[in-house]
Design an enzyme around this catalytic site. Structure first.
Site, PDB file in Angstrom:
ATOM      1  N   GLU A 199       0.833  -1.218   0.000  1.00 47.73           N
ATOM      2  CA  GLU A 199       0.000   0.000   0.000  1.00 47.73           C
ATOM      3  C   GLU A 199       0.861   1.258   0.000  1.00 47.73           C
ATOM      4  O   GLU A 199       2.081   1.202   0.245  1.00 47.73           O
ATOM      5  CB  GLU A 199      -0.924   0.012   1.212  1.00 47.73           C
ATOM      6  CG  GLU A 199      -0.194   0.084   2.547  1.00 47.73           C
ATOM      7  CD  GLU A 199      -1.059   0.663   3.663  1.00 47.73           C
ATOM      8  OE1 GLU A 199      -1.584   1.787   3.505  1.00 47.73           O
ATOM      9  OE2 GLU A 199      -1.185   0.002   4.717  1.00 47.73           O
TER      10      GLU A 199
ATOM     11  N   SER B 274     -13.167   1.490  10.340  1.00 49.38           N
ATOM     12  CA  SER B 274     -12.427   1.587   9.083  1.00 49.38           C
ATOM     13  C   SER B 274     -13.102   0.808   7.958  1.00 49.38           C
ATOM     14  O   SER B 274     -13.580  -0.317   8.163  1.00 49.38           O
ATOM     15  CB  SER B 274     -11.004   1.053   9.273  1.00 49.38           C
ATOM     16  OG  SER B 274     -10.328   1.060   8.037  1.00 49.38           O
ATOM     17  N   ALA B 275     -13.092   1.416   6.776  1.00 47.51           N
ATOM     18  CA  ALA B 275     -13.612   0.730   5.576  1.00 47.51           C
ATOM     19  C   ALA B 275     -12.760  -0.493   5.228  1.00 47.51           C
ATOM     20  O   ALA B 275     -13.185  -1.331   4.431  1.00 47.51           O
ATOM     21  CB  ALA B 275     -13.644   1.703   4.401  1.00 47.51           C
TER      22      ALA B 275
ATOM     23  N   ASP C  27     -16.897   5.379  14.044  1.00 40.17           N
ATOM     24  CA  ASP C  27     -15.638   5.323  13.299  1.00 40.17           C
ATOM     25  C   ASP C  27     -15.153   3.872  13.197  1.00 40.17           C
ATOM     26  O   ASP C  27     -14.523   3.346  14.112  1.00 40.17           O
ATOM     27  CB  ASP C  27     -14.587   6.220  13.961  1.00 40.17           C
ATOM     28  CG  ASP C  27     -13.364   6.419  13.074  1.00 40.17           C
ATOM     29  OD1 ASP C  27     -13.260   5.728  12.030  1.00 40.17           O
ATOM     30  OD2 ASP C  27     -12.514   7.257  13.421  1.00 40.17           O
TER      31      ASP C  27
ATOM     32  N   LYS D  35      -5.310  10.517   0.975  1.00 46.87           N
ATOM     33  CA  LYS D  35      -5.515   9.176   1.514  1.00 46.87           C
ATOM     34  C   LYS D  35      -6.778   8.592   0.864  1.00 46.87           C
ATOM     35  O   LYS D  35      -7.867   9.128   1.050  1.00 46.87           O
ATOM     36  CB  LYS D  35      -5.656   9.278   3.039  1.00 46.87           C
ATOM     37  CG  LYS D  35      -5.939   7.980   3.744  1.00 46.87           C
ATOM     38  CD  LYS D  35      -6.035   8.226   5.252  1.00 46.87           C
ATOM     39  CE  LYS D  35      -6.799   7.109   5.931  1.00 46.87           C
ATOM     40  NZ  LYS D  35      -7.044   7.393   7.360  1.00 46.87           N
TER      41      LYS D  35
ATOM     42  N   VAL E   9      -5.446   0.252   3.019  1.00 49.60           N
ATOM     43  CA  VAL E   9      -5.621  -1.204   2.909  1.00 49.60           C
ATOM     44  C   VAL E   9      -6.829  -1.507   2.024  1.00 49.60           C
ATOM     45  O   VAL E   9      -6.753  -2.332   1.105  1.00 49.60           O
ATOM     46  CB  VAL E   9      -5.774  -1.843   4.310  1.00 49.60           C
ATOM     47  CG1 VAL E   9      -6.242  -3.287   4.208  1.00 49.60           C
ATOM     48  CG2 VAL E   9      -4.457  -1.758   5.073  1.00 49.60           C
TER      49      VAL E   9
ATOM     50  N   LYS F  84      -3.253  -1.817  15.865  1.00 52.05           N
ATOM     51  CA  LYS F  84      -2.736  -1.011  16.980  1.00 52.05           C
ATOM     52  C   LYS F  84      -3.792  -0.865  18.061  1.00 52.05           C
ATOM     53  O   LYS F  84      -4.985  -0.859  17.780  1.00 52.05           O
ATOM     54  CB  LYS F  84      -2.392   0.388  16.467  1.00 52.05           C
ATOM     55  CG  LYS F  84      -1.182   0.434  15.598  1.00 52.05           C
ATOM     56  CD  LYS F  84      -0.635   1.861  15.608  1.00 52.05           C
ATOM     57  CE  LYS F  84       0.654   1.922  14.841  1.00 52.05           C
ATOM     58  NZ  LYS F  84       0.452   2.088  13.404  1.00 52.05           N
TER      59      LYS F  84
HETATM   60  N1  PSU Z   1      -2.613   1.415  10.728  1.00 51.73           N
HETATM   61  C1  PSU Z   1      -1.298   1.499  10.862  1.00 51.73           C
HETATM   62  N2  PSU Z   1      -0.548   2.161   9.913  1.00 51.73           N
HETATM   63  C2  PSU Z   1      -1.142   2.722   8.811  1.00 51.73           C
HETATM   64  C3  PSU Z   1      -2.568   2.606   8.677  1.00 51.73           C
HETATM   65  C4  PSU Z   1      -3.259   1.942   9.647  1.00 51.73           C
HETATM   66  O1  PSU Z   1      -0.758   0.988  11.820  1.00 51.73           O
HETATM   67  O2  PSU Z   1      -0.453   3.324   7.976  1.00 51.73           O
HETATM   68  C5  PSU Z   1      -3.240   3.172   7.459  1.00 51.73           C
HETATM   69  C6  PSU Z   1      -3.553   2.055   6.443  1.00 51.73           C
HETATM   70  O3  PSU Z   1      -3.451   2.567   5.145  1.00 51.73           O
HETATM   71  C7  PSU Z   1      -5.019   1.741   6.750  1.00 51.73           C
HETATM   72  C8  PSU Z   1      -5.523   3.107   7.093  1.00 51.73           C
HETATM   73  O4  PSU Z   1      -5.714   1.155   5.675  1.00 51.73           O
HETATM   74  O5  PSU Z   1      -4.492   3.726   7.830  1.00 51.73           O
HETATM   75  C9  PSU Z   1      -6.808   3.055   7.885  1.00 51.73           C
HETATM   76  O6  PSU Z   1      -7.326   4.349   7.981  1.00 51.73           O
HETATM   77  P1  PSU Z   1      -8.801   4.553   8.561  1.00 51.73           P
HETATM   78  O7  PSU Z   1      -8.705   4.175  10.011  1.00 51.73           O
HETATM   79  O8  PSU Z   1      -9.083   6.014   8.360  1.00 51.73           O
HETATM   80  O9  PSU Z   1      -9.712   3.660   7.767  1.00 51.73           O
HETATM   81 MN    MN Z   2     -12.081   6.087  10.270  1.00 55.03          MN
END
Ligand code: PSU
Ligand code: MN
Length: 309
Positions: free
Chosen positions: A25, A140-141, A138, A86, A106, A159
């Site tokens: 990615e 993640s997609a 919130d 992003k 991702v 994390k």
């Molecule tokens: N978690 C990490 N490092 C990252 C990401 C997540 O430890 O770089 C990035 C990845 O690209 C993941 C995105 O797909 O953040 C998720 O963002 P969101 O929570 O906004 O969906």
């Molecule tokens: Mn989010």
């Protein structure tokens, strides 16, 4: 080949020669790590994959194309451009039609990898259910994408900025298997244990490949999470990372950080608060995942019927 896809020379010749390819990615480059470590790590991770017998394909959206495999100049652009967007599933059409610089998460990387016939994708950590999601919504997609798109995602777990227990519950609801490597426990990115178990422990690339192949043979679409713990020597002390994560989460709340800015904000704050030590852990775990992912791609490739279409 889809009209929006653009393969780098390295990836194109890998496909022509029938070699296994591993997707990477680009949000981790643009929004996950600071410059210059982001670009350097991206290059080193690609080399780890080559050394393990597969061909790396870092994915990004550039000039209206889905680029599968990037040049050094393109990696540099993603690592330095403050305008890099992003990109998750919902952002893809906007960024491509406007010909903007898009760094794929991702979720978006899975979509692009699938379009290019790539079945294995290596990253650091996936997104998940955020703490407090019962009021913020919130989630993640990445999780929805894992439910629908046929790509195995090798990561070091999630994390503890996230609610790990709820993330695993959500994946269970969506029917996404969570496989651990080398231990029964689901790892927590900076540390090897989250306190939760993975669904299945599969230690060898052959077992992992056989599991994934069987899932797809059954017509059970969607991804698989392959959770590979950070090497012991590179793990962070749990108390320290827990304390710092708590502080970063409080600050995000106080500053009213919301939406797609939440994850990058937390990643950057944790790096600052650990004086960069979390970055060293992050780099080590991605490289370790690259070995596991490349071996998995090689094993999958040896199963008849698994070659890219
Ligand atoms: N978690 C990490 N490092 C990252 C990401 C997540 O430890 O770089 C990035 C990845 O690209 C993941 C995105 O797909 O953040 C998720 O963002 P969101 O929570 O906004 O969906
Ligand atoms: Mn989010």
């Amino acid at each position: 080949m889809h009209q929006y896809l653009l393969l780098s020379p390295e990836v194109a010749s890998a496909r022509a020669a029938g070699k296994p390819v591993v997707a990477l990615e680009s949000t981790i480059i643009s929004h996950g790590m600071p410059y210059p470590q982001n670009v350097q790590t991206a290059k080193e991770v690609e080399q780890v994959i080559r050394d393990a017998g597969a061909v790396p394909a870092t994915i990004a959206l550039l000039d209206g194309k889905i680029c599968i495999g990037l040049s050094d100049a393109q990696l540099e652009l993603l690592g330095t451009s403050p305008d890099a967007i992003k990109v998750s599933r919902r952002d893809m059409a906007y960024v491509l039609s406007k010909r903007l610089v898009g760094a794929t998460t991702v979720a978006a990387t899975m979509i692009c990898a699938r379009m290019a016939g790539i079945s294995v994708f290596v990253t650091g950590g996936i997104g998940g259910v955020h703490r407090g999601a019962e009021t913020s919504f919130d989630i993640s997609a990445d999780l929805q994408e894992l439910a629908r798109t046929d790509v195995a995602v090798v990561c070091a777990g999630v994390k503890s900025i996230l609610d790990i227990g709820l993330t695993l519950e959500y994946l269970e609801t969506l029917g996404v298997p969570v496989v651990s490597v080398g231990q029964p426990g689901f790892p927590a990115f900076f540390t090897r244990e989250s306190g939760f178990k993975a669904d299945f422990q599969l230690d060898t690339p052959l077992e992992q490949a056989s599991f994934i192949h069987t899932k797809w043979q059954l017509g059970l679409h969607g991804g698989v999470v392959v959770a590979n713990p950070v090497p012991e020597a590179s793990a962070m002390p749990k108390e320290e990372i827990d304390r710092i994560t708590g502080q970063a989460l409080r600050e995000a709340g106080e500053r009213g950080v919301t939406g797609k800015a939440v994850t990058p904000f937390l990643l950057a704050r944790i790096k600052e608060l650990t004086q960069g030590r979390s970055l060293a852990t992050n780099i080590a775990l991605v490289k370790h995942n690259a070995v596991v992912g490349a071996q998995l791609a090689v094993a999958l490739h040896q199963i008849p019927g698994m070659q890219p279409v």
